[in-house]
Write an enzyme that holds these catalytic residues in place. Structure first.
Site, PDB file in Angstrom:
ATOM      1  N   TYR A  83       0.835  -1.324  -0.060  1.00 47.16           N
ATOM      2  CA  TYR A  83      -0.069   0.029  -0.084  1.00 47.16           C
ATOM      3  C   TYR A  83       0.875   1.239  -0.141  1.00 47.16           C
ATOM      4  O   TYR A  83       0.304   2.272  -0.268  1.00 47.16           O
ATOM      5  CB  TYR A  83      -0.971  -0.010   1.114  1.00 47.16           C
ATOM      6  CG  TYR A  83      -1.984  -1.020   1.385  1.00 47.16           C
ATOM      7  CD1 TYR A  83      -2.119  -1.832   0.228  1.00 47.16           C
ATOM      8  CD2 TYR A  83      -2.882  -1.322   2.211  1.00 47.16           C
ATOM      9  CE1 TYR A  83      -3.189  -2.714  -0.020  1.00 47.16           C
ATOM     10  CE2 TYR A  83      -3.712  -1.935   2.293  1.00 47.16           C
ATOM     11  CZ  TYR A  83      -3.941  -2.872   1.061  1.00 47.16           C
ATOM     12  OH  TYR A  83      -5.006  -3.890   1.213  1.00 47.16           O
ATOM     13  N   LYS A 136       3.188 -15.381   3.285  1.00 50.50           N
ATOM     14  CA  LYS A 136       3.296 -15.922   1.956  1.00 50.50           C
ATOM     15  C   LYS A 136       4.677 -16.135   1.540  1.00 50.50           C
ATOM     16  O   LYS A 136       5.169 -15.923   0.427  1.00 50.50           O
ATOM     17  CB  LYS A 136       2.624 -15.146   0.866  1.00 50.50           C
ATOM     18  CG  LYS A 136       2.218 -15.846  -0.355  1.00 50.50           C
ATOM     19  CD  LYS A 136       1.102 -16.845  -0.179  1.00 50.50           C
ATOM     20  CE  LYS A 136       0.856 -17.547  -1.591  1.00 50.50           C
ATOM     21  NZ  LYS A 136      -0.139 -18.832  -1.417  1.00 50.50           N
ATOM     22  N   ASP A 160      -3.122 -17.800   2.442  1.00 49.79           N
ATOM     23  CA  ASP A 160      -4.338 -18.882   1.889  1.00 49.79           C
ATOM     24  C   ASP A 160      -5.176 -19.595   2.899  1.00 49.79           C
ATOM     25  O   ASP A 160      -6.036 -19.884   3.124  1.00 49.79           O
ATOM     26  CB  ASP A 160      -4.051 -19.481   0.803  1.00 49.79           C
ATOM     27  CG  ASP A 160      -2.465 -19.896   0.637  1.00 49.79           C
ATOM     28  OD1 ASP A 160      -2.025 -19.529   1.432  1.00 49.79           O
ATOM     29  OD2 ASP A 160      -2.112 -20.551  -0.504  1.00 49.79           O
ATOM     30  N   ASP A 206      -5.699  -6.502   5.862  1.00 48.73           N
ATOM     31  CA  ASP A 206      -6.985  -5.820   5.613  1.00 48.73           C
ATOM     32  C   ASP A 206      -8.025  -6.899   5.084  1.00 48.73           C
ATOM     33  O   ASP A 206      -9.040  -6.753   5.430  1.00 48.73           O
ATOM     34  CB  ASP A 206      -6.453  -5.114   4.169  1.00 48.73           C
ATOM     35  CG  ASP A 206      -7.299  -3.839   3.808  1.00 48.73           C
ATOM     36  OD1 ASP A 206      -8.580  -3.944   4.492  1.00 48.73           O
ATOM     37  OD2 ASP A 206      -7.196  -3.210   2.569  1.00 48.73           O
ATOM     38  N   ASP A 264     -11.483  -8.153   7.578  1.00 44.27           N
ATOM     39  CA  ASP A 264     -12.912  -7.977   6.887  1.00 44.27           C
ATOM     40  C   ASP A 264     -13.318  -9.419   6.943  1.00 44.27           C
ATOM     41  O   ASP A 264     -14.631  -9.534   7.335  1.00 44.27           O
ATOM     42  CB  ASP A 264     -12.804  -7.430   5.570  1.00 44.27           C
ATOM     43  CG  ASP A 264     -13.200  -6.028   5.679  1.00 44.27           C
ATOM     44  OD1 ASP A 264     -12.758  -5.240   6.534  1.00 44.27           O
ATOM     45  OD2 ASP A 264     -13.753  -5.559   4.644  1.00 44.27           O
TER      46      ASP A 264
END
Ligand code: NAD
Length: 356
Positions: free
Chosen positions: A135, A190, A222, A246, A250
Site C-alpha cells: 500500500y 506468503k 491462503d 486488511d 474483514d
C-alpha cells in the site's frame, strides 16, 4: 485529554455522533475538536486531509475517526480521493500497529454467517502492520510494458516491501499483546512465494527468541483465510502485513455477526492512536439512520484504554454495549427474529442509558 474528532463521510458523521454522545455521558473531562476529513474536507477545502486537520490530529492525544469515501469521488486523481486522508494520517503520525479485536458477543452468535458453535465465545485479535507493504511501497504507477507477456501494452505496478525494523517492531507489539492474552501468536505470511514475506517470517522467528513464554506458529495467508472460517477459535493473536491484514480482518468481521461490530485502534510508538470502526463509509445506507454505531462506540472504549489511560471507563462502555445487546436491541445489520430493531440514534441512546 484532547480528542480530535474526524467524522468524515457517509455514515461516518452518524456513527461518530453516537460515540461522542457516549463519551460525554462519562464523568470525564475531554477537550473535543471536530475537523473535516475525506470527501467532506475535499468539498470544504479542496483536499481530503487539509493542513488544519492534520495539525489538529498531530496535537491531539487521540483521534476518533468515522470513515471516508464515496463512489462519487472515484473519478478524482488518486491524491485527492477521500481514502488518501486515512493513508496520510497513518503515515504522518507513524500509526504502524493496527489492533482489530474480533469478539463474538454471546447474544450475536446467531447473527454470524457461521454456525453458532464455531463462533460462540470467539475472542481473537488481529494485529495488522499499517504503514508498509504494497500500500505504501514505491515505485508504483502505470507505464507501457517493456517486457512481460505483452510488451508495449499498458501495465500498472505496485511494490511490496518491508524492512527488518518494520517487521521487528510489529512482531514485538504482537508478542507483547499475546502475553496479556492466551500467549499464542500466529504469524501470517506468503513466504513460499514472496521474498518480502520470507524476510517477515525470518524476522518474526528471531524476535520470538525474546518471548519464549509465547507460542509462535507460522501460517500461509491462503490457509489462514480458510482456517478463519473453519476453526476461528483456534487463533489467539494473528500478526500480519498490511494487505493480508486488511483482507483477513474483514473476513473476521463476519465471525462477529457484522462489520458494524468491529472496532479498531491504530497506534504509534508514543501510544498516540487513531480509533475507528473497521468498516467504511457505507454510502448504500448513509443518511438512512440505520448504521450500527457499536463499532465506533467500542473504538472509543479502546481509545480510553490505550491512549487516554481510562481503562475503567473503557470497561464501563463495553459492559454497556453488552447490556443493550442483552436487552435485545439490534440495528438492521445484526437483527434476527425475536429482537427489537432500532436505528443508529436509538442504539446510541440505549448505550448512554445503560452507562447510567
Ligand atoms: P463499507 O465497509 O463501507 O460497506 C460494506 C458493507 O457493509 C455495506 O453493505 C454497508 O452497508 C455495510 N456496513 C458497513 N458499515 C456498517 C455499519 N456500521 N452498520 C451497518 N452496515 C454497515 O465498504 P465499501 O462499500 O467497500 O466501501 C464504501 C466506501 O468506504 C468506499 O469509498 C471505500 O473506499 C471506503 N472505505 C473507507 C474506509 C475507512 O474510512 N477507513 C475503510 C473501508 C472502506
Amino acid at each position: 485529554m484532547k480528542i480530535a474528532v474526524l467524522p468524515g463521510d457517509g455514515i461516518g458523521t452518524e456513527i461518530v455522533a453516537e460515540a461522542v454522545k457516549v463519551l460525554n455521558a462519562l464523568d470525564l473531562k475531554f477537550e473535543m475538536e471536530t475537523a473535516p476529513v475525506g470527501g467532506a474536507a475535499y468539498e470544504a477545502a479542496g483536499h481530503p486531509l487539509p493542513e488544519s486537520t492534520l495539525k489538529l490530529a498531530r496535537e491531539a492525544d487521540a483521534i476518533l475517526f468515522g470513515a471516508v469515501g464515496d463512489w462519487k469521488y472515484d473519478k478524482l486523481d488518486r491524491p485527492l480521493r477521500p481514502e488518501q486522508a486515512i493513508l496520510g494520517l497513518r503515515k504522518a503520525l507513524g500509526l504502524f500497529a493496527n489492533f482489530r479485536p474480533a469478539i463474538c458477543y454471546e447474544q450475536l452468535t446467531h447473527a454470524s454467517s457461521l454456525k453458532p458453535e464455531l463462533v460462540a465465545g470467539l475472542d481473537i485479535l488481529i494485529i495488522r502492520e499499517l504503514t508498509g507493504d504494497i500500500y505504501f511501497g514505491q515505485p508504483r504507477g502505470r507505464r507501457m510494458a517493456a517486457d512481460g507477456h505483452f510488451p508495449g501494452a499498458e501495465e500498472a505496478f505496485d511494490t511490496m516491501r518491508y524492512s527488518r525494523p518494520e517487521i521487528e517492531r510489529i512482531a514485538r507489539v504482537a508478542f507483547e499483546a499475546a502475553r496479556k492474552r492466551n500467549k499464542r501468536v500466529t504469524s501470517v505470511d506468503k513466504a513460499n512465494v514472496l521474498e518480502t514475506f520470507q524476510l517477515w517470517k525470518d524476522v518474526v522467528t528471531e524476535v520470538h527468541k525474546d518471548y519464549s513464554d509465547v507460542q509462535l506458529d507460522h501460517m500461509y495467508v491462503d490457509n489462514a483465510a480458510m482456517q478463519l472460517v473453519k476453526a476461528p477459535k483456534a487463533f489467539d493473536v494473528i500478526v500480519t502485513g498490511n494487505m493480508f491484514g486488511d483482507i483477513l480482518s474483514d473476513e473476521a468481521s463476519m465471525l462477529t455477526g457484522s462489520i458494524g461490530m468491529l472496532p479498531s485502534a491504530s497506534l504509534n510508538d508514543k501510544k498516540q492512536g487513531l480509533y475507528e470502526p473497521s468498516h467504511g463509509s457505507a454510502p448504500d445506507i448513509a443518511g438512512k439512520g440505520v448504521a450500527n454505531p457499536l463499532a465506533t462506540i467500542l473504538s472509543a472504549a479502546m481509545m480510553l484504554r490505550f491512549s487516554l489511560g481510562q481503562a475503567e471507563a473503557a470497561d464501563r462502555i463495553e459492559a454497556a454495549v453488552k447490556k443493550v445487546l442483552a436487552q435485545g436491541l439490534r440495528t438492521p445489520d445484526i437483527y434476527s427474529e425475536g429482537t427489537t430493531k432500532v436505528g443508529t440514534v436509538q442504539m446510541g441512546d440505549a448505550v448512554v442509558n445503560a452507562l447510567r
